[in-house]
Design an enzyme around this catalytic site. Structure first.
Site, PDB file in Angstrom:
ATOM      1  N   ASP A 347      68.628  44.237 -41.689  1.00 26.18           N
ATOM      2  CA  ASP A 347      69.478  43.967 -40.547  1.00 26.18           C
ATOM      3  C   ASP A 347      68.699  43.705 -39.269  1.00 26.18           C
ATOM      4  O   ASP A 347      68.522  44.570 -38.426  1.00 26.18           O
ATOM      5  CB  ASP A 347      70.459  45.119 -40.372  1.00 26.18           C
ATOM      6  CG  ASP A 347      71.163  45.398 -41.688  1.00 26.18           C
ATOM      7  OD1 ASP A 347      71.692  44.436 -42.254  1.00 26.18           O
ATOM      8  OD2 ASP A 347      71.136  46.529 -42.153  1.00 26.18           O
ATOM      9  N   THR A 348      68.258  42.465 -39.145  1.00 23.97           N
ATOM     10  CA  THR A 348      67.450  42.023 -38.027  1.00 23.97           C
ATOM     11  C   THR A 348      67.677  40.528 -37.866  1.00 23.97           C
ATOM     12  O   THR A 348      67.947  39.845 -38.844  1.00 23.97           O
ATOM     13  CB  THR A 348      65.947  42.280 -38.321  1.00 23.97           C
ATOM     14  OG1 THR A 348      65.751  43.674 -38.531  1.00 23.97           O
ATOM     15  CG2 THR A 348      65.057  41.813 -37.189  1.00 23.97           C
ATOM     16  N   VAL A 349      67.577  40.017 -36.644  1.00 16.53           N
ATOM     17  CA  VAL A 349      67.575  38.561 -36.471  1.00 16.53           C
ATOM     18  C   VAL A 349      66.254  38.145 -35.851  1.00 16.53           C
ATOM     19  O   VAL A 349      65.596  38.910 -35.137  1.00 16.53           O
ATOM     20  CB  VAL A 349      68.753  38.060 -35.609  1.00 16.53           C
ATOM     21  CG1 VAL A 349      70.080  38.386 -36.271  1.00 16.53           C
ATOM     22  CG2 VAL A 349      68.693  38.601 -34.191  1.00 16.53           C
ATOM     23  N   MET A 429      62.356  38.438 -41.738  1.00 14.61           N
ATOM     24  CA  MET A 429      63.199  39.612 -41.548  1.00 14.61           C
ATOM     25  C   MET A 429      63.272  40.434 -42.831  1.00 14.61           C
ATOM     26  O   MET A 429      62.800  40.018 -43.878  1.00 14.61           O
ATOM     27  CB  MET A 429      64.588  39.175 -41.112  1.00 14.61           C
ATOM     28  CG  MET A 429      64.599  38.422 -39.788  1.00 14.61           C
ATOM     29  SD  MET A 429      66.098  37.440 -39.557  1.00 14.61           S
ATOM     30  CE  MET A 429      65.737  36.005 -40.557  1.00 14.61           C
TER      31      MET A 429
END
Length: 525
Positions: A347-349, A429
């Site tokens: 959960d990262t952009v 990511m």
């Protein structure tokens, strides 16, 4: 060049400017900012903030960021640490007294101060051209008008929705239901927050009603955060770390990010003839997996808040990598215990932008696990990260939770440099996977001469806590060979991470690549 008979995507080629990120609306908004006369920093901030509306399970203004960038005409790569600290009243001892061995993922104890917005405001003022009112306009528009939920976003939303609690369920569910592909998600509360920041700057976020709204959500659940904690949030300029591999330098953000882990991993892999191996065979996966176990064990021992990381030089020393490489047996697995790495999350952009003057920005932005802590402020719907779950509760550990301390972070922006020149900003990511992802991308590019798009498309594997996660891109025979070597192989439901990259060619042309594991794209003009 890819086989045009087969499904896939080509790289994007352009001359004036390029953005690669995980959602098309963010990429388009970044390009629009460049066309309005903004530079790469303006465009990267505009796209990043919008990603918090397009992919709210991944990131948002209640999270943190790290940034690498270079100014036009400069060889120097600059770094900014936009990660927040624990509140002044945080205490590992108090959690140990509750007989906890880990920081609760979804409680206020895991919520560190949101650092990204301070970093964005600082970078806009110091490096940008257009001002916050212009660069926040796309996110304000889409927060009000709404964004159609994209396929990968819908997949993640359904997987992580159980984390949402209290007001977060009202703000991030549609009449109590998880949004489906094509449903319109709106965030009017965040639109108002961004309008106030556009008008009044960072103080609108860290002081007054908006900060009070966040603090109330935390204190209602037993949090110890105060207005003074929020007021003291400040991004800090840092000095990147780097290591050489196959004639290029991998440049990473220093601790408290885990970028040094990717450098150590590549230093270990130098001791093996990776280029002579089948790129999609079991031998390469095995050596990478064993090297990752060792590199991540070092990470968990040494990386922490920069004021508490005392053995970084040892971690990056070539002698350290040589000793670790000697522990790897090509014919069997290392009997290491499961490391203390945090629960795997995706959960990262990430967004990268290069402009016509060749300013280069590599920016990563996250709320940690899916929907972060699951806690959102009542009025404005700001989701708060759970980066504090990255702390250790072990007494005396460099990464032990403590007042005003930054936790070890998984998010890492990357750059490649050759002969002193930046040649590729990139990010991969995927939470804990990221150092392995960085090392594999570099190896794909320089051991196997893949172009950036093919290097991102290629199948992935990741050794994590006693399990070797292998994507479905590997054939059955390879999985069996890995099992025979002693690996406990699993095929995960979710693909391993996602990546973006822009290659700067000597001809002046830009080549953008975007991972098909996400909904995004590279766009140029």
């Amino acid at each position: 060049m890819r086989d045009l008979h087969l499904p896939g995507r080509s790289a994007v080629w352009a001359e004036n400017g390029m953005c690669a990120t995980s959602h098309p609306l963010a990429a388009q908004s970044a390009i629009d900012i460049l066309k309005q006369g903004g530079n790469a920093m303006d465009a990267a901030i505009a796209g990043a903030v919008l990603l918090g509306i397009c992919e709210p399970q991944m990131t948002g203004i209640g999270g943190d960021c790290f940034v690498l960038y270079s100014r036009p005409g400069e060889q120097k790569i600059r770094a900014l640490n936009g990660s927040g600290r624990a509140p002044a009243a945080a205490s590992a001892a108090s959690l140990r007294d509750r007989e906890l061995s880990q920081v609760p993922l979804r409680g206020p104890e895991a919520v560190t101060l949101p650092g990204a917005m301070d970093a964005f405001c600082h970078l806009s003022a110091a490096e940008g051209r257009l001002g916050l009112d212009t660069i926040l306009a796309p996110a304000i528009h889409y927060a009000e008008a709404g964004v159609p939920v994209a396929p990968r976003v819908a997949f993640d939303w359904a997987k992580d929705a159980d984390a949402l609690q209290g007001a977060a369920r009202r703000h991030y569910l549609l009449q109590g239901a998880v949004p489906k592909v094509g449903d319109i998600f709106r965030a009017p509360g965040q639109a108002e927050v961004l309008r106030r920041i556009a008008r009044d700057g960072r103080q609108a976020f860290y002081d007054g009603e908006i900060a009070e709204d966040m603090i109330q959500a935390l204190s209602d659940r037993g949090g110890v955060h105060t207005m003074d904690d929020f007021a003291k949030v400040a991004a800090e300029a840092t000095i990147p770390v780097s290591g050489a591999y196959q004639g290029v330098d991998l440049v990473e953000h220093p601790p408290n990010g885990q970028g040094a882990t990717a450098i150590l991993l590549l230093n270990i892999l130098k001791h093996f003839d990776i280029a002579a191996m089948d790129p999609w065979g079991a031998e390469r996966v095995h050596i990478e997996a064993e090297a990752s176990k060792l590199a991540y064990d070092a990470r968990d021992r040494f990386i922490a808040d920069p004021d508490h990381t005392s053995r970084l030089d040892h971690m990056l020393a070539l002698e350290t990598a040589a000793k670790l490489a000697a522990l790897i047996d090509p014919k069997s697995t290392i009997p290491l215990p499961a490391t203390a790495s945090e629960a795997v999350h995706k959960d990262t952009v990430y967004i990268t932008v290069v402009d016509k003057d060749r300013m280069v920005v590599s920016l990563i932005y996250s709320i940690f696990h899916g929907f972060g802590s699951g806690i959102a402020s009542e009025k404005f719907g700001i989701l708060l990260q759970n980066r504090g779950a990255g702390f250790s509760l072990q007494a005396g550990h460099p990464n032990e939770m403590a007042p005003n301390k930054r936790p070890m972070h998984t998010i890492i922006p990357g750059m490649l440099r050759k002969n002193g020149q930046v040649i590729m900003p990139f990010g991969v990511m995927g939470g804990a996977y990221q150092p392995t992802g960085h090392a594999r991308l570099v190896s794909n590019l320089y051991d196997f001469d893949l172009d950036p798009q093919a290097a991102l498309d290629a199948p992935r594997a990741f050794a994590d806590k006693g399990v070797l996660k292998v994507e479905r891109g590997y054939v059955t025979a390879v999985i069996q060979q890995l099992t025979d070597l002693g690996h406990k192989v699993e095929i995960p439901d979710t693909p391993l991470g996602g990546g973006q990259a822009i290659r700067l060619h000597d001809t002046g042309v830009l080549e953008g690549a975007s991972d098909p594991r996400k909904d995004g794209c590279a766009l140029g003009y």
